[in-house]
Design a protein around this motif. Structure first.
Motif, short mmCIF file in Angstrom:
data_model
loop_
_atom_site.label_atom_id
_atom_site.label_comp_id
_atom_site.label_asym_id
_atom_site.label_seq_id
_atom_site.Cartn_x
_atom_site.Cartn_y
_atom_site.Cartn_z
N ILE A 231 0.98 -7.97 -13.84
CA ILE A 231 0.05 -6.99 -13.31
C ILE A 231 -0.07 -5.88 -14.34
N PHE A 232 -1.29 -5.69 -14.78
CA PHE A 232 -1.57 -4.73 -15.82
C PHE A 232 -2.31 -3.59 -15.13
N ALA A 233 -1.78 -2.37 -15.24
CA ALA A 233 -2.39 -1.24 -14.53
C ALA A 233 -2.86 -0.18 -15.51
N TRP A 234 -3.97 0.42 -15.23
CA TRP A 234 -4.52 1.42 -16.15
C TRP A 234 -5.09 2.60 -15.38
N GLN A 235 -5.25 3.71 -16.07
CA GLN A 235 -5.81 4.91 -15.45
C GLN A 235 -7.31 4.77 -15.31
N ASN A 236 -7.80 5.00 -14.13
CA ASN A 236 -9.24 5.03 -13.95
C ASN A 236 -9.77 6.45 -13.87
N ARG A 237 -8.88 7.42 -13.94
CA ARG A 237 -9.31 8.80 -13.75
C ARG A 237 -9.11 9.57 -15.05
N ALA A 238 -9.80 10.71 -15.15
CA ALA A 238 -9.60 11.55 -16.31
C ALA A 238 -8.26 12.25 -16.16
N ARG B 125 0.81 -1.22 0.00
CA ARG B 125 0.00 0.00 0.00
C ARG B 125 0.85 1.27 0.00
N LYS B 126 1.98 1.25 -0.69
CA LYS B 126 2.78 2.47 -0.74
C LYS B 126 2.12 3.49 -1.67
N GLU B 127 1.26 3.04 -2.55
CA GLU B 127 0.54 3.95 -3.43
C GLU B 127 -0.96 3.74 -3.19
N PRO B 128 -1.57 4.62 -2.39
CA PRO B 128 -2.97 4.38 -2.00
C PRO B 128 -3.93 4.48 -3.18
N ARG B 129 -3.46 5.04 -4.31
CA ARG B 129 -4.39 5.14 -5.43
C ARG B 129 -4.66 3.80 -6.10
N PHE B 130 -3.82 2.82 -5.81
CA PHE B 130 -4.16 1.45 -6.22
C PHE B 130 -5.05 0.85 -5.15
N ALA B 131 -6.13 0.20 -5.56
CA ALA B 131 -6.96 -0.47 -4.57
C ALA B 131 -6.20 -1.63 -3.96
N ALA B 132 -6.52 -1.94 -2.70
CA ALA B 132 -5.83 -3.03 -2.01
C ALA B 132 -6.16 -4.37 -2.67
N ALA B 133 -5.22 -5.30 -2.55
CA ALA B 133 -5.46 -6.64 -3.07
C ALA B 133 -6.38 -7.40 -2.13
N PRO C 237 -7.41 -11.40 -1.62
CA PRO C 237 -7.19 -12.75 -2.14
C PRO C 237 -8.50 -13.41 -2.60
N ALA C 238 -9.61 -13.00 -1.98
CA ALA C 238 -10.87 -13.64 -2.33
C ALA C 238 -11.45 -13.09 -3.62
N ASN C 239 -11.01 -11.90 -4.00
CA ASN C 239 -11.62 -11.26 -5.15
C ASN C 239 -10.54 -10.79 -6.13
N PRO C 240 -10.32 -11.55 -7.18
CA PRO C 240 -9.25 -11.18 -8.12
C PRO C 240 -9.54 -9.87 -8.85
N LYS C 241 -10.79 -9.40 -8.79
CA LYS C 241 -11.11 -8.16 -9.49
C LYS C 241 -11.04 -6.94 -8.56
N ALA C 242 -10.55 -7.16 -7.34
CA ALA C 242 -10.57 -6.07 -6.36
C ALA C 242 -9.77 -4.86 -6.81
N GLY C 243 -8.76 -5.08 -7.65
CA GLY C 243 -7.89 -3.97 -8.05
C GLY C 243 -8.56 -2.98 -8.97
N ARG C 244 -9.72 -3.30 -9.47
CA ARG C 244 -10.32 -2.43 -10.48
C ARG C 244 -10.86 -1.13 -9.91
N SER C 245 -11.14 -1.10 -8.62
CA SER C 245 -11.93 0.00 -8.11
C SER C 245 -11.12 1.25 -7.80
N GLY C 246 -9.80 1.15 -7.69
CA GLY C 246 -9.02 2.32 -7.28
C GLY C 246 -8.94 3.40 -8.35
N GLU C 247 -8.24 4.48 -7.98
CA GLU C 247 -8.02 5.54 -8.96
C GLU C 247 -7.19 5.00 -10.12
N PHE C 248 -6.28 4.09 -9.77
CA PHE C 248 -5.59 3.31 -10.79
C PHE C 248 -6.14 1.89 -10.72
#
Lengths: 708, 410
Positions: free
Chosen positions: A665-672, A406-414, A416-427
């Motif tokens: 790990i593939f990361a994308w911008q979720n923000r404008a 969690r050094k970058e809070p704009r990534f949603a936390a991992a 283990p139960a939900n592989p899609k958990a990363g989608r919700s963050g700013e990134f």
């Protein structure tokens, strides 16, 4: 003198300081640059209006989504994971397939031409039409537009036949199309592109294609210059363009050995009329399928001419082609969805949607920008965080720091139960499987590894699961053969040689290894000499993951009396190591291709063949026979049986200790983006694409694969 | 000699020198005794088989200490108490300098003797080598395996005392990558006081090992540059004439090179080995010393005692090194302190730009790790502070000495 020295040193110090500050400030400069890009984009809005027409035309249709993680992969995993793949040497695995396999975009449901019939399941069969129309229902008209910004590295050249780097193939994917395309989700299914119909006859030796009419070559960007006015003429795509490309590939004077190998069994190309193309192969060989259907055209009206527009005599075309003026001008000309409008080495390449593309869009973006300026992995991450690029990859250590710790809070936390958990963050982020695998190869020429039991013991001593968990942060899937576990051709009956030091010791004892002199190190007698069990493993330099992996392995091997030394090698040196077979053991990785093929990696003829990929000298008569048999077998069921048998055999003999198929790990911008008034639609398709295999696989099928 | 002691006494009155010396001595002690402060083996091990001291028994094990300088440091660790006692006993007969030189000699001889019967691990490990393994090495190898087995498997059955930092610098614990300070290794229950780096190596242990390396680099590189510089400077200053001319041109050539760039180039070409790095830093740093010594020799060679020596028919070498040199030592000593500080900085800088020796745990390598994993602050400020403090301490001493010398000469 002293004053001079002080002045000189301060100059040097100043320069160093400047370089350091420059590196630190790079992100800011990138910001300035992307702002200036934005201004340029503003200026070219007029041009974009034209594109709006395309969009309006689409409003009525169901729509599209292709966001393209494909795009990221070329940047991200290959660079970021620090694990180069053996793209250059071409494995079972067809890493060099730009031209033949250009699985470009497109094929829309064109109601007028393709009549869907129940037989059109995409599976190649004799005598009847079989190609599926491409499904573009994922494109959402409202989301069309915008610019996708990515990081890439400057390619050496842009010629689709001569250049084999990743960027060139990506440009070709976007700017050119092939006769048909297929996907890694269902490699047996073919989708029609430039060919309206394909009929295979003569026991898979003759392929007859009817080309789509009204497909026009793009006008290359350089045509705007006064000396290239002759390039502004519009040319229709004809069968001549395909014949031109294939004849160049077959011509030994053209420097494209990496492609020629795939077409060595092609007998001739016929063009009875401008819309009919016939490929006749010398013999029945399975690869003829993908290399016939995957053939891409080359603009004869450009590559067949001199710089002043005069026609090059036929007997000189091949020679001139190697140093063609169009490549010197950094020109790209295709019939695909995008056209190259700008290319500046070490700065930027820009693709813009072609206004007269023959099909509906396969991607939402109007513009794709490749940034060549950012080269350091750390700077890439900073550029991503600053919003200057939209996609990036996170290697395991960065995944740990940015996401897990969690050094970058704009990534949603991992979670283990939900592989899609990363989608919700700013990134947004998500783990994606890659069509590749890594291994440790044992050189069977060396007396230490000549016997099967020793190699099996080496695998038993390799704590695969623990390494994936602790070093790769879980970003990998253990594998047992060179077929991906998710593939239908995978032999699920293989019994894993799970980490077990006792079993390893037992096998080593059976193989004759004992500690006869009590020095704690195993030894055995080979050809009259007592040799200790010591060896060197060569691996990628600058890969902290492999450093750590081999350290763990060395510790385990020490426990059973084996001394391993790990020697990192720079990439160029490692390629030499593979080619000269100069190793006891070596770390490597291969891309997994579409076509099941075991010949290249495992056939004994490839042990000493120049450029052959069987560098571990694996030789087994049964695998030899089966690999050849597989190359000639077209029946899917039989192919799977053969493939599974080969895997079993390879598993039994353990020429490699198969390690894992990586997840990226593939990361994308979720923000404008900052300062943008438009709604963020750049990556509207990402999540959809992660859930639905096909739009992604259409983009970069070799390396990216998202299970449903 | 007396002159130096007087100067030293003067310098000692300065707070900076006292602090600096105290810090340097602390670093030396931490470096020398690092195996007792940071070690994965037990300091004391008492079980049914009796009492043993694994750390002490491991001190000369080339598997645990593959670098030569470690053996010298370990020898120093064992000998230091005896040397101190000896020094105290001889305090009235020998000068401080003589006692220090004698102590250093004892350590060097002892370390070399310890190294002699043992095959260098590089050739023992390399598969290319066909050398057979010697008996000593076998014994040590067995011991190593046994002691490891003891720690990992029979831990519960024994009474143990572990070092305060229960890890070794270069032993990665792969499951514990990039842990923050104070976190606990779940498998062994031991605590990483200062966290771990990206290979799972304990930072505290590396900091201690880094002290050894920094001191080694400082001493070896400075020693080398002093040796060359003194020789050339003495010849140049005493003989004069064309010798002087040639040597001074050589010095000028050396001075024209931007030193750090030169070091970068040489290290990039020769390989990233800590000994190469030390030697290169030493080989590039002698020009200033040479000029200084030449100046001193020029000044001294017109003094009466030199003329007297010449009149007595003494050889040039004898006059140079037995008579002039002791009188020119003061500025050399001062340069040496700055030289050590400079070498420590150079080594860290080299490691930081990625040209350090990856097989040693130096502060620069930790900084480099911190640069690559910028989110983990403990990898930056701990080694950064260590370099800063050591270099500052050395500079404090150097400054104090210089001021004292200036005052003395006035």
């Amino acid at each position: 003198m002293n004053g001079f020295k002080v002045a000189f040193l301060s100059l040097i110090a100043g320069l160093l300081l400047y370089v350091v500050i420059d590196q630190w400030r790079r992100p800011e400069q990138m910001g300035a640059m992307s702002r200036s890009f934005a201004e340029m984009a503003e200026a070219s809005r007029a041009q974009t209006d034209e594109l709006r027409k395309v969009r309006l035309a689409l409003e009525a249709r169901p729509v599209a989504a292709a966001l393209t993680p494909s795009v990221a992969p070329s940047v991200a995993p290959s660079v970021a994971s620090g694990v180069p793949t053996n793209v250059g040497s071409g494995a079972a695995v067809t890493p060099t397939a730009q031209v033949p396999e250009t699985p470009a975009t497109s094929v829309q449901p064109v109601p007028s031409t393709v009549v869907p019939a129940p037989t059109l399941d995409g599976v190649a069969k004799l005598g009847v039409e079989f190609m599926k129309p491409m499904d573009r229902s994922y494109i959402i008209a409202a989301h069309l537009g915008g610019t996708l910004r990515m990081i890439s590295s400057t390619p050496k050249g842009l010629n689709p036949l001569l250049s084999s780097d990743a960027f060139t193939s990506e440009i070709q994917e976007n700017c050119n199309d092939s006769l048909a395309t297929h996907t890694s989700a269902d490699p047996e299914a073919w989708f029609s592109q430039l060919a309206e119909s394909a009929i295979i006859s003569d026991d898979y030796k003759t392929y007859t294609f009817k080309l789509r009419k009204g497909v026009h070559w793009q006008v290359p960007a350089i045509a705007e210059r006064p000396e290239f006015t002759w390039l502004r003429d519009v040319h229709e795509l004809t069968s001549e363009d395909f014949a031109f490309a294939l004849q160049l590939v077959l011509d030994p004077k053209v420097d494209c050995e990496h492609l020629r190998g795939y077409y060595q069994d092609l007998d001739r190309v016929e063009t009875p009329d401008p819309y009919t193309l016939r490929l006749i192969w010398k013999k029945k060989v399975y690869t003829s399928l993908s290399f016939s259907l995957g053939a891409a055209p080359l603009p004869k009206h450009i590559y067949g001419r001199n710089k002043d527009g005069s026609i090059i005599p036929d007997n000189q075309v091949a020679v001139v082609f190697n140093k063609h003026w169009f490549d010197d001008e950094r020109g790209v000309c295709g019939v695909g969805e995008f056209r190259l409008v700008e290319f500046t080495a070490d700065k930027v390449a820009r693709l813009r949607r072609s206004t007269d593309y023959w099909s509906t869009p396969s991607m939402h973006f109007d513009t794709i920008e490749y940034n060549f300026e950012i080269k350091q992995p750390d700077a890439m991450l900073v550029a991503f965080k600053n919003g200057q690029v939209h996609l990036t990859g996170l290697p395991p250590l960065k995944y740990k720091s940015e996401v897990l710790d969690r050094k970058e809070p704009r990534f949603a936390a991992a979670d283990p139960a939900n592989p899609k958990a990363g989608r919700s963050g700013e990134f947004g982020w998500e783990a994606a499987k890659r069509q590749a695998f890594s291994y440790i190869g044992w050189n069977a020429r060396r007396p230490v590894f000549a016997d099967t039991k020793t190699r099996q013991a080496m695998t038993y001593a390799f704590p695969k699961e623990r390494i994936i968990r602790d070093i790769y942060m879980g970003l990998g899937q253990p594998i047992l053969s060179d077929v991906h576990p998710d593939s239908s051709a995978y032999n699920s009956a293989l019994k894993p040689l799970d980490f077990d030091l006792d079993q390893a010791k037992r096998l080593l004892a059976e193989a004759g290894w004992t500690d006869s002199d009590g020095d704690g190190l195993l030894d055995r007698v080979v050809a009259g000499n007592r040799i200790p069990f010591k060896f060197v493993v060569k691996y990628y330099a600058n890969s902290p993951e492999w450093d750590n992996t081999l350290h763990i392995y060395r510790t385990e091997l020490k426990r059973i009396g084996i001394e391993m030394e790990a020697v990192p090698q720079e990439w160029k040196e490692l390629i030499r190591v593979y080619e000269d077979r100069d190793f006891d053991a070596v770390v490597g990785s291969w891309q997994m291709g579409f076509d099941l093929d075991f010949y290249q990696l495992w056939h004994s003829s490839q042990i000493d063949a120049p450029g052959g990929s069987n560098h571990c000298a694996f030789a087994d008569p049964e695998v030899d026979t089966l690999a050849v048999q597989l190359r000639e077998e077209f029946d899917l069921e039989k192919r799977l049986v053969i493939a599974k048998r080969i895997q079993q055999r390879i598993h039994d003999l353990q020429p490699y200790t198969f390690f894992m198929s990586p997840k990226s790990i593939f990361a994308w911008q979720n923000r404008a983006p900052a300062g943008s008034t438009e709604r963020n639609r750049y990556l509207a398709g990402v999540e959809w694409g992660l859930d639905h295999l096909h739009p992604l696989k259409n983009r970069s099928p070799l390396s990216w694969y998202f299970p449903q | 000699m007396g002159e130096h002691q007087g100067m030293w006494a003067k310098a000692w009155r300065r707070a900076g020198v006292r602090w600096g010396t105290g810090l340097v001595v602390a670093f030396v002690l931490l470096g020398v005794y690092s195996p007792f402060i940071a070690n994965e083996l037990a300091l004391v091990w008492w079980d049914a088989q009796g009492l043993s001291f694994p750390v002490v028994g491991d001190l000369l094990n080339r598997w645990s200490y593959p670098k030569y300088y470690d053996i010298y440091f370990n020898a120093a660790a064992v000998l230091l108490p005896f040397l101190l006692i000896g020094s105290w006993l001889l305090r009235r007969r020998w000068s401080l300098v003589r006692r220090m030189v004698a102590g250093a000699l004892v350590v060097v001889v002892a370390g070399t003797v310890c190294l002699l019967p043992i095959i260098p691990p590089s050739s023992a490990v390399s598969s290319a080598s066909t050398t057979s393994v010697s008996g000593d090495w076998q014994a040590i190898w067995r011991y190593r395996r046994q002691s490891q087995a003891l720690i990992t498997e029979d831990h519960a059955k024994a009474m143990t005392i572990f070092a305060p930092v229960p890890f070794r610098a270069m032993t990665p614990i792969a499951s514990q990558i990039l842990k923050s300070p104070g976190s606990v290794d779940q498998t062994s229950g031991r605590r990483f006081w200062l966290g771990t780096d990206s290979a799972g190596k304990d930072v505290a242990a590396q900091m201690l090992a880094g002290a050894r390396i920094s001191l080694t680099v400082g001493l070896v590189a400075t020693g080398l540059s002093l040796l060359i510089g003194t020789l050339l400077g003495a010849l140049s200053g005493y003989l004069g004439g064309w010798v002087d001319l040639m040597i001074q041109r050589l010095v000028e050539i050396m001075m024209c090179f931007p030193t750090f760039i030169l070091i970068l180039v040489v290290v990039a070409m020769t390989g990233r080995d800590i000994f190469v790095i030390m030697v290169v830093i030493g080989l590039t740093g002698w020009a200033g010393t040479a000029r200084l010594v030449r100046g001193e020799f020029l000044a001294q060679s017109v003094r009466d005692y030199v003329a007297a020596g010449q009149a007595l028919g003494l050889g040039s070498l004898r006059i140079m090194f037995r008579h002039i040199l002791p009188n020119a030592l003061t500025p050399l000593l001062i340069t040496a302190t700055f030289g050590i500080a400079g070498a420590v900085g150079s080594e860290s800088a080299l490691s930081f730009v990625g040209l350090g020796d990856p097989t040693v745990a130096s502060w620069g390598m930790l900084l480099e790790q911190g640069r690559q994993n910028i989110a983990y602050a403990h990898l930056i400020w701990l080694p950064g502070m260590a370099v800063f403090v050591l270099v500052s301490a050395l500079n404090l001493i150097g400054n104090g000495l210089r001021e004292a010398a200036d005052a003395a000469s006035e």
